[in-house]
Design a protein around this motif. Structure first.
Motif, PDB file in Angstrom:
ATOM      1  N   PRO A 182       0.792  -1.235   0.000  1.00  0.00           N
ATOM      2  CA  PRO A 182       0.000   0.000   0.000  1.00  0.00           C
ATOM      3  C   PRO A 182       0.822   1.282   0.000  1.00  0.00           C
ATOM      4  CG  PRO A 182      -0.994  -1.602   1.454  1.00  0.00           C
ATOM      5  CD  PRO A 182       0.294  -2.208   0.980  1.00  0.00           C
ATOM      6  N   MET A 183       1.826   1.368   0.871  1.00  0.00           N
ATOM      7  CA  MET A 183       2.601   2.599   0.966  1.00  0.00           C
ATOM      8  C   MET A 183       3.292   2.924  -0.346  1.00  0.00           C
ATOM      9  SD  MET A 183       5.632   3.602   3.641  1.00  0.00           S
ATOM     10  CE  MET A 183       6.644   2.195   3.161  1.00  0.00           C
ATOM     11  N   TYR A 184       3.894   1.921  -0.980  1.00  0.00           N
ATOM     12  CA  TYR A 184       4.630   2.143  -2.213  1.00  0.00           C
ATOM     13  C   TYR A 184       3.697   2.386  -3.399  1.00  0.00           C
ATOM     14  CZ  TYR A 184       8.542   0.421   0.539  1.00  0.00           C
ATOM     15  OH  TYR A 184       9.488   0.267   1.509  1.00  0.00           O
ATOM     16  N   MET A 185       2.564   1.716  -3.416  1.00  0.00           N
ATOM     17  CA  MET A 185       1.617   1.941  -4.503  1.00  0.00           C
ATOM     18  C   MET A 185       1.037   3.360  -4.441  1.00  0.00           C
ATOM     19  SD  MET A 185       1.902  -0.751  -6.188  1.00  0.00           S
ATOM     20  CE  MET A 185       0.666  -0.404  -7.438  1.00  0.00           C
ATOM     21  N   MET A 186       0.846   3.888  -3.236  1.00  0.00           N
ATOM     22  CA  MET A 186       0.397   5.272  -3.098  1.00  0.00           C
ATOM     23  C   MET A 186       1.485   6.240  -3.543  1.00  0.00           C
ATOM     24  SD  MET A 186      -1.720   5.179   0.485  1.00  0.00           S
ATOM     25  CE  MET A 186      -3.113   4.067   0.693  1.00  0.00           C
ATOM     26  N   MET A 187       2.749   5.881  -3.252  1.00  0.00           N
ATOM     27  CA  MET A 187       3.863   6.702  -3.745  1.00  0.00           C
ATOM     28  C   MET A 187       3.882   6.715  -5.263  1.00  0.00           C
ATOM     29  SD  MET A 187       7.071   5.779  -1.305  1.00  0.00           S
ATOM     30  CE  MET A 187       7.058   6.180   0.450  1.00  0.00           C
ATOM     31  N   CYS A 188       3.573   5.580  -5.864  1.00  0.00           N
ATOM     32  CA  CYS A 188       3.518   5.482  -7.323  1.00  0.00           C
ATOM     33  C   CYS A 188       2.431   6.407  -7.873  1.00  0.00           C
ATOM     34  CB  CYS A 188       3.251   4.035  -7.718  1.00  0.00           C
ATOM     35  SG  CYS A 188       3.383   3.717  -9.489  1.00  0.00           S
ATOM     36  N   ASN A 189       1.286   6.453  -7.223  1.00  0.00           N
ATOM     37  CA  ASN A 189       0.206   7.353  -7.626  1.00  0.00           C
ATOM     38  C   ASN A 189       0.630   8.812  -7.465  1.00  0.00           C
ATOM     39  OD1 ASN A 189      -2.818   6.171  -8.103  1.00  0.00           O
ATOM     40  ND2 ASN A 189      -1.567   4.747  -6.935  1.00  0.00           N
ATOM     41  N   LEU A 190       1.338   9.110  -6.383  1.00  0.00           N
ATOM     42  CA  LEU A 190       1.803  10.477  -6.149  1.00  0.00           C
ATOM     43  C   LEU A 190       2.813  10.901  -7.211  1.00  0.00           C
ATOM     44  CD1 LEU A 190       1.681  12.942  -4.287  1.00  0.00           C
ATOM     45  CD2 LEU A 190       3.525  11.927  -2.936  1.00  0.00           C
ATOM     46  N   ALA A 191       3.716   9.981  -7.582  1.00  0.00           N
ATOM     47  CA  ALA A 191       4.699  10.280  -8.627  1.00  0.00           C
ATOM     48  C   ALA A 191       4.002  10.528  -9.968  1.00  0.00           C
ATOM     49  CB  ALA A 191       5.698   9.137  -8.749  1.00  0.00           C
ATOM     50  N   ALA A 192       2.970   9.744 -10.273  1.00  0.00           N
ATOM     51  CA  ALA A 192       2.209   9.939 -11.516  1.00  0.00           C
ATOM     52  C   ALA A 192       1.518  11.301 -11.510  1.00  0.00           C
ATOM     53  CB  ALA A 192       1.189   8.820 -11.689  1.00  0.00           C
ATOM     54  N   CYS A 193       0.984  11.690 -10.371  1.00  0.00           N
ATOM     55  CA  CYS A 193       0.325  12.987 -10.248  1.00  0.00           C
ATOM     56  C   CYS A 193       1.344  14.126 -10.390  1.00  0.00           C
ATOM     57  CB  CYS A 193      -0.396  13.081  -8.901  1.00  0.00           C
ATOM     58  SG  CYS A 193      -1.392  14.567  -8.704  1.00  0.00           S
ATOM     59  N   ASP A 194       2.540  13.938  -9.824  1.00  0.00           N
ATOM     60  CA  ASP A 194       3.604  14.939  -9.972  1.00  0.00           C
ATOM     61  C   ASP A 194       3.990  15.118 -11.437  1.00  0.00           C
ATOM     62  OD1 ASP A 194       3.753  15.538  -7.298  1.00  0.00           O
ATOM     63  OD2 ASP A 194       5.380  14.130  -6.871  1.00  0.00           O
ATOM     64  N   LEU A 195       4.025  14.017 -12.177  1.00  0.00           N
ATOM     65  CA  LEU A 195       4.316  14.101 -13.614  1.00  0.00           C
ATOM     66  C   LEU A 195       3.243  14.903 -14.340  1.00  0.00           C
ATOM     67  CD1 LEU A 195       5.559  10.476 -14.400  1.00  0.00           C
ATOM     68  CD2 LEU A 195       6.896  12.580 -14.552  1.00  0.00           C
ATOM     69  N   LEU A 196       1.986  14.704 -13.949  1.00  0.00           N
ATOM     70  CA  LEU A 196       0.879  15.440 -14.558  1.00  0.00           C
ATOM     71  C   LEU A 196       1.016  16.933 -14.306  1.00  0.00           C
ATOM     72  CD1 LEU A 196      -1.985  15.620 -15.871  1.00  0.00           C
ATOM     73  CD2 LEU A 196      -2.906  15.295 -13.569  1.00  0.00           C
ATOM     74  N   GLY A 197       1.211  17.312 -13.041  1.00  0.00           N
ATOM     75  CA  GLY A 197       1.295  18.722 -12.697  1.00  0.00           C
ATOM     76  C   GLY A 197       2.526  19.397 -13.271  1.00  0.00           C
ATOM     77  N   GLY A 198       3.675  18.735 -13.151  1.00  0.00           N
ATOM     78  CA  GLY A 198       4.906  19.329 -13.657  1.00  0.00           C
ATOM     79  C   GLY A 198       4.899  19.496 -15.158  1.00  0.00           C
ATOM     80  N   THR A 199       4.440  18.479 -15.879  1.00  0.00           N
ATOM     81  CA  THR A 199       4.410  18.540 -17.338  1.00  0.00           C
ATOM     82  C   THR A 199       3.428  19.596 -17.833  1.00  0.00           C
ATOM     83  OG1 THR A 199       4.985  16.192 -17.495  1.00  0.00           O
ATOM     84  CG2 THR A 199       3.997  17.207 -19.440  1.00  0.00           C
TER      85      THR A 199
END
Length: 318
Positions: free
Chosen positions: A64-81
């Protein structure tokens, strides 16, 4: 609040092409800024894509902890891009125009990013609360179904809230095309409205405060419980491990909130230059997405080990 305009103005007809004011710089100053932005964006891409790849490809990290980190990283890619791509284009070509549909898409991505980061961080705080305060029941509570549900809701609620916001905005007649900002936001577009927009303003403010306050309460509740559990724990190793596990999450949360708070502070102060104000407004889309993967790599031993092994295997294969 969107400024009131004379209702006698003639609304613009489609297709509308906006001009984003952006940074007030010369063409010669744009080239070094493009290079600097490109370097920052490359670091952001490399860090977040690495985190997503490592977690997605390693079965041992499908927790769970790492999968949520994966979601957060995907969201960071969305916002940054969303912000960096347009910013680099402005620096390189000097073209600051953007079509109406593209502007609405950017508004959607910008506001979705800010909301989803907050909800994912809340879900991560809840996960840490269960892991530390109820360790014996952790696997029974944080099942795969519960994990998928948390991640789904963390994306669904912000997307629905932003969609309603855009529905209200799309129906608003506009009398101008100059967006006084670096990127397209809902408030920046509403400032071009021919008529007052009280419903849009009230809904936008209620949404911001509801998401911010709701996520803060979840995180605060979780960490109050975690703090109590750490004080009660007699084992020094268990207590230090719990504190270390939560430190990275709290660092990411405060970094995100400080970056967001900077936007409100700079726009409330009058003695700040336009370029400084605009630079502070993009920190939310640069600092957290760039720094978060570094925090993961430093604080999370499992991720750090997998990344090192990944690079070693690539080097040895070559």
């Amino acid at each position: 609040m969107a400024e009131k305009r004379n209702v006698s103005y003639v609304p613009l007809k489609q297709p509308i092409v906006f001009t984003v004011e952006g940074f007030i710089i010369t063409r010669q100053q744009g080239y070094p800024l493009f290079v600097a932005s490109l370097i920052v964006y490359a670091v952001m891409l490399l860090g977040n894509i690495t985190v997503v790849t490592v977690i997605a490809t390693d079965v041992k990290l499908h927790k769970p902890m790492y999968m949520m980190m994966c979601n957060l990283a995907a969201c960071d890619l969305l916002g940054g891009t969303t912000v960096m791509a347009q910013l680099m284009s402005q620096f390189l070509t000097g073209n600051k125009t953007i079509g109406y549909v593209a502007a609405i898409v950017q508004v959607f991505c910008v506001h979705t990013y800010g909301s989803v980061v907050a909800t994912i961080l809340s879900a991560m705080a809840y996960d840490r609360y269960i892991a530390i305060c109820q360790p014996l029941h952790y696997h029974a509570i944080m099942t795969t179904t519960r994990l998928v549900s948390l991640c789904f809701v963390a994306w669904l609620i912000p997307i629905c809230l932003v969609m309603i916001l855009l529905i209200l905005t799309v129906g608003t007649p506009l009398c101008g095309t100059l967006i006084m900002h670096v990127y397209c936001s809902n408030s920046a577009i509403l400032k071009l409205a021919c008529i007052p927009t009280p419903i849009n303003d009230i809904y936008g403010m209620c949404t911001i405060y509801s998401v911010t306050l709701g996520c803060f309460l979840v995180i605060a509740f979780s960490y109050v419980k975690i703090l109590k559990a750490c004080i009660i724990k007699q084992e020094k190793n268990s207590r230090s491990k719990a504190i270390q596990t939560c430190a990275s999450h709290l660092t990411i949360y405060f970094l995100f909130e400080i970056s967001g708070f900077t936007i409100f502070m700079t726009y409330s102060l009058q003695d700040i230059s336009p370029n400084t104000r605009k630079f502070c407004s993009i920190l939310l889309f640069i600092v957290p997405p760039t720094v978060n993967p570094i925090i993961y790599g430093i604080a999370m031993k499992d991720i750090r080990t997998r990344i090192v092994n990944l690079f070693k295997s690539n080097i040895s294969s070559k």
